[in-house]
Design a protein around this motif. Structure first.
Motif, PDB file in Angstrom:
ATOM      1  N   UNK A   1     -15.900 -68.865 -23.562  1.00  0.00           N
ATOM      2  CA  UNK A   1     -15.614 -70.659 -23.656  1.00  0.00           C
ATOM      3  C   UNK A   1     -14.219 -70.776 -23.366  1.00  0.00           C
ATOM      4  N   UNK A   2     -14.192 -71.969 -22.465  1.00  0.00           N
ATOM      5  CA  UNK A   2     -12.914 -72.521 -22.255  1.00  0.00           C
ATOM      6  C   UNK A   2     -12.295 -73.238 -23.514  1.00  0.00           C
ATOM      7  N   UNK A  39     -18.043 -76.026 -17.278  1.00  0.00           N
ATOM      8  CA  UNK A  39     -18.357 -76.590 -18.532  1.00  0.00           C
ATOM      9  C   UNK A  39     -17.341 -76.121 -19.582  1.00  0.00           C
ATOM     10  N   UNK A  40     -16.687 -76.972 -20.169  1.00  0.00           N
ATOM     11  CA  UNK A  40     -15.697 -76.409 -21.108  1.00  0.00           C
ATOM     12  C   UNK A  40     -16.331 -76.572 -22.590  1.00  0.00           C
ATOM     13  N   UNK A  41     -16.940 -77.563 -23.000  1.00  0.00           N
ATOM     14  CA  UNK A  41     -17.758 -77.727 -24.048  1.00  0.00           C
ATOM     15  C   UNK A  41     -18.925 -78.318 -24.013  1.00  0.00           C
ATOM     16  N   UNK A  42     -20.031 -78.106 -24.789  1.00  0.00           N
ATOM     17  CA  UNK A  42     -20.943 -78.955 -25.068  1.00  0.00           C
ATOM     18  C   UNK A  42     -21.229 -79.207 -26.692  1.00  0.00           C
ATOM     19  N   UNK A  43     -20.708 -80.586 -27.176  1.00  0.00           N
ATOM     20  CA  UNK A  43     -20.475 -80.571 -28.568  1.00  0.00           C
ATOM     21  C   UNK A  43     -21.203 -81.878 -29.011  1.00  0.00           C
ATOM     22  N   UNK A 494     -27.774 -73.586 -16.188  1.00  0.00           N
ATOM     23  CA  UNK A 494     -27.831 -74.011 -17.563  1.00  0.00           C
ATOM     24  C   UNK A 494     -26.480 -74.765 -17.779  1.00  0.00           C
ATOM     25  N   UNK A 495     -26.670 -75.679 -18.863  1.00  0.00           N
ATOM     26  CA  UNK A 495     -25.678 -76.440 -19.371  1.00  0.00           C
ATOM     27  C   UNK A 495     -24.964 -75.593 -20.590  1.00  0.00           C
ATOM     28  N   UNK A 496     -23.973 -74.694 -20.294  1.00  0.00           N
ATOM     29  CA  UNK A 496     -23.356 -73.966 -21.199  1.00  0.00           C
ATOM     30  C   UNK A 496     -21.918 -73.690 -21.002  1.00  0.00           C
ATOM     31  N   UNK A 497     -21.156 -73.778 -21.908  1.00  0.00           N
ATOM     32  CA  UNK A 497     -19.778 -73.488 -21.922  1.00  0.00           C
ATOM     33  C   UNK A 497     -19.635 -72.291 -21.032  1.00  0.00           C
ATOM     34  N   UNK A 498     -18.651 -72.394 -19.907  1.00  0.00           N
ATOM     35  CA  UNK A 498     -18.344 -71.164 -19.085  1.00  0.00           C
ATOM     36  C   UNK A 498     -18.835 -71.302 -17.930  1.00  0.00           C
ATOM     37  N   UNK A 499     -20.147 -72.117 -17.738  1.00  0.00           N
ATOM     38  CA  UNK A 499     -21.091 -72.140 -16.861  1.00  0.00           C
ATOM     39  C   UNK A 499     -20.433 -73.057 -15.617  1.00  0.00           C
TER      40      UNK A 499
END
Length: 567
Positions: A1-2, A39-43, A494-499
């Motif tokens: 994860x970034x 994508x850095x984060x999904x929160x 996918x929408x995931x951190x790092x993608x």
């Protein structure tokens, strides 16, 4: 994860979007942060400062659409924006399907290659002559040129069988089987292409696929041994997808054997429902399911769009797969008119159409063929009416009526035919099959006949929202994570951190594709069919916006990547 404790602002913050992450998990309202193309984060809530913030309340966010069946091989050399796909939410396109590529290609074969594409993919010869940038010969040189030019979306490329065959066999490629020595030479070309980053090897055995002069496209003359050796060459580096547009004579058992021998997935096109032989496509899907149950990876390419095509009898693609039509193939204007007027020719076409076939584009359903545009004022009343209706009123055979009208108008009459995939229940069953891949847009080809580049928007709006044949979650998965997995795309789908930040922001209540219309932006001002996106509010490729609610952004950065590494 970034990490989110960055000393400088993130690039993009999308707040309170209903996030469909590409998996089969139910959507949740989230904030999504993008930094340096990923994508850095999904929160639930992200408080970091951002260079750009978008309030997405009431909108949905999903990974960008992956179009696994396009023919942008030629267009991308003159149009780095690969119109219209970015505006349709497509962030990754796979080119080279069916093996109809322009690389490798020797200078002496360029004219033949373009003429073949004119016939088999409905491309204008003048457009190809003016547009293609031929600064390559080998497949690695083609890939290097694409990387240097850049593109608005990500691109993965198959090495194409017909081009490989022509490279090795020259003018004999579409006339005979290959010798063992020629097969060995082709295998080396395929290995070279895979080393240069091809996503796999693509071919066709479909009888509808004919090149200049009515000759079969070269791949159709390949023996089973040639197919096996080239598939093994593709797989020799431990990766690759074998893609085939299957003719009815190509048994599923043989495709199983290719997958089993190579250990690689076999992608089978074009599995479309034929209302005159309704069980055939389901038999193919059953065979694919049985192979997967035994650990042999096969997948069927299906379409969520009815196959509807505009055409004239000067280039009658819907019937060119008929054996009885072969005498008309490759004829010049006056000679073609003489052939189409011949009673014996017409009778043979009628006799063949009266027979049931396992697969062909046109199945004698004249009620699904309409007159779109006439040239002579006296025929104006024919427009928007079916050939079946018009022929019945004149007590004529439908084929005779259509050909007579075309001949009276110097073969300029425009017809439209709904060919396949028109049964809603049957198509819905295909779309929901776990072994099907929704694709077959053919974007970049048949530019004057049809435009299904917005297939993904049609799946979301028509099939998921309007008909509820599947959930929106399932539709998103079919367009993103599933093709990414099949094709071996790294960190996409996918929408995931790092993608990779390949994203589409849309309104679930209005998403869809608009009506078709003609634009004149091809080389030389030639026309193509276009559709507009409905309900799309933003499209990002590797974190860079390429389209908004008004369509493709002018002078957008060419942020797409040439994909050459796959799992």
């Amino acid at each position: 994860m970034i990490p989110m404790n960055l000393s400088h602002p993130i690039d993009l913050l999308i707040r309170q979007a209903l996030v469909f992450d590409g998996s089969l998990r139910e959507p949740q309202t989230k904030d999504v942060a993008v930094y340096e193309g990923r994508i850095a984060a999904v929160e639930d809530s992200i408080q970091s400062p951002a260079k750009e913030t978008i309030d997405a309340k009431g909108l949905a966010l999903m990974p960008g659409i992956i179009d696994s069946h396009t023919h942008f091989d030629a267009q991308i050399t003159w149009d780095s924006y690969v119109r219209p796909s970015p505006a349709m939410g497509v962030t990754t396109a796979v080119i080279g399907n069916c093996g109809f590529t322009i690389a490798p290609c020797r200078p002496q074969d360029r004219e033949l290659t373009m003429r073949n594409l004119t016939q088999v993919e409905g491309m204008s010869l003048d457009v190809l002559r003016q547009g293609i940038d031929w600064r390559f010969e080998t497949f690695p040189e083609y890939m290097a040129m694409l990387k240097q030019k850049g593109s608005a979306i990500n691109v993965a490329a198959y090495v194409g069988h017909s081009s490989v065959r022509t490279w090795v066999m020259g003018e004999q490629a579409n006339k005979r089987q290959a010798t063992p020595e020629e097969i060995a030479a082709m295998a080396e070309v395929v290995k070279e292409a895979m080393a240069a980053g091809a996503v796999g090897f693509a071919t066709s055995t479909s009888p509808a696929h004919n090149g200049e002069g009515g000759f079969p496209m070269p791949s159709r003359l390949a023996s089973d041994e040639e197919m096996m050796q080239l598939t093994l060459a593709m797989a020799s580096q431990g990766r690759g997808v074998y893609m085939v547009t299957k003719g009815g004579q190509m048994p599923m058992a043989f495709l199983r054997s290719l997958s089993q021998a190579s250990g690689r997935p076999v992608m089978v096109a074009a599995l479309l429902h034929n209302s005159t032989n309704p069980q055939a496509v389901f038999n193919d899907m059953t065979a694919i399911a049985q192979a997967n149950d035994q650990g042999i990876p096969l997948i069927g390419q299906v379409s969520c769009c009815p196959l509807t095509m505009d055409f004239t009898f000067a280039s009658a693609y819907p019937v060119e797969g008929l054996v009885s039509w072969r005498p008309a193939m490759g004829l010049s204007h006056e000679a073609l008119k003489t052939c189409l007027a011949d009673h014996a020719f017409r009778q043979k076409v009628k006799d063949e159409l009266a027979q049931t076939a396992s697969f062909r584009l046109f199945n004698n359903e004249w009620d699904k063929v309409h007159v779109v545009q006439v040239i002579q004022a006296e025929h104006q009343a024919y427009e928007q009416k079916s050939v079946a209706e018009l022929a019945q009123a004149l007590r004529q055979d439908p084929l005779d009526f259509a050909l007579d009208l075309a001949l009276k108008e110097d073969l300029q009459t425009v017809f439209t035919a709904q060919l396949l995939n028109s049964d809603t229940q049957a198509v819905g069953q295909l779309l929901n099959d776990p072994n099907s891949l929704v694709s077959l847009s053919d974007a970049g080809a048949h530019l004057t006949f049809f435009n299904d580049a917005g297939f993904g928007l049609h799946l979301l709006g028509h099939w998921a929202r309007d008909l509820a044949v599947m959930s929106m979650t399932q539709a998103v998965h079919k367009l993103t994570a599933q093709p990414a997995k099949v094709l071996g795309l790294k960190d996409r789908g996918q929408l995931l951190p790092g993608y990779a930040a390949d994203l589409m922001l849309f309104d679930p209540q209005t998403v869809g594709r608009g009506p078709k219309h003609r634009v004149f932006d091809l080389p030389g001002g030639a026309a193509r069919l276009n559709t507009l996106a409905n309900g799309v509010h933003g499209v990002w490729v590797n974190g860079h916006m390429v389209a908004d609610q008004h369509g493709l952004k002018d002078q957008t950065e060419l942020a797409g990547q040439l994909l050459t590494e796959f799992t």
